[in-house]
Design a protein around this motif. Structure first.
Motif: not given
Length: 143
Positions: A56, A61, A63-65, A67-68, A71
């Protein structure tokens, strides 16, 4: 403002409850698994989870980027930016998790013997478990 604070507190409460339940389940399940599997087989089982967890990391990272930035693009109605971000994320997942999964598949015997020092009689099971984790990484990369 009070409604948002209440919702935030409720969400935190549910997260704490979920983590507490997970810890309680593990507290009772781990001894059961050790007894049923035996120490060596349980160790191989943990090896599978460790390898999958390391894979993973290979998504860097994204996934977090994702989402940000998705959005932000959605909020500003920037469909071109959204497409770019989704394309970059897909490449990051494919190259990161996919390549790491493929490398683990190929290197599973080396990892089992040289990195984790699995006893000789348990190497085939360890290689199988590492390759299962590798397939998971490949699917994460495609996902």
């Amino acid at each position: 403002m009070a409604e948002k604070s209440l919702r935030f507190a409720r969400n935190i409460g549910f997260n704490v409850l979920g983590q507490t339940a997970l810890a309680a389940v593990n507290f009772f399940v781990v001894p059961y698994l050790v007894v049923r599997f035996g120490l060596e087989t349980y160790g191989i089982y943990i090896l599978l989870h460790a390898a999958a967890s390391y894979l993973t990391i290979s998504s860097f990272g994204a996934g977090s980027g994702l989402i940000k930035h998705v959005s932000a693009c959605r909020g500003s109605h920037d469909s071109r930016g959204m497409a770019d971000i989704l394309r970059y994320a897909a490449w990051t997942y494919a190259l990161g998790a996919g390549v790491a999964g493929a490398a683990l598949w190929v290197g599973a015997p080396f990892v089992a013997i040289r990195v984790f020092h699995v006893p000789e009689h348990a190497v085939p099971l360890a290689v199988f478990c590492l390759r299962c984790a590798a397939v998971t990484g490949i699917f994460v990369g495609l996902g």
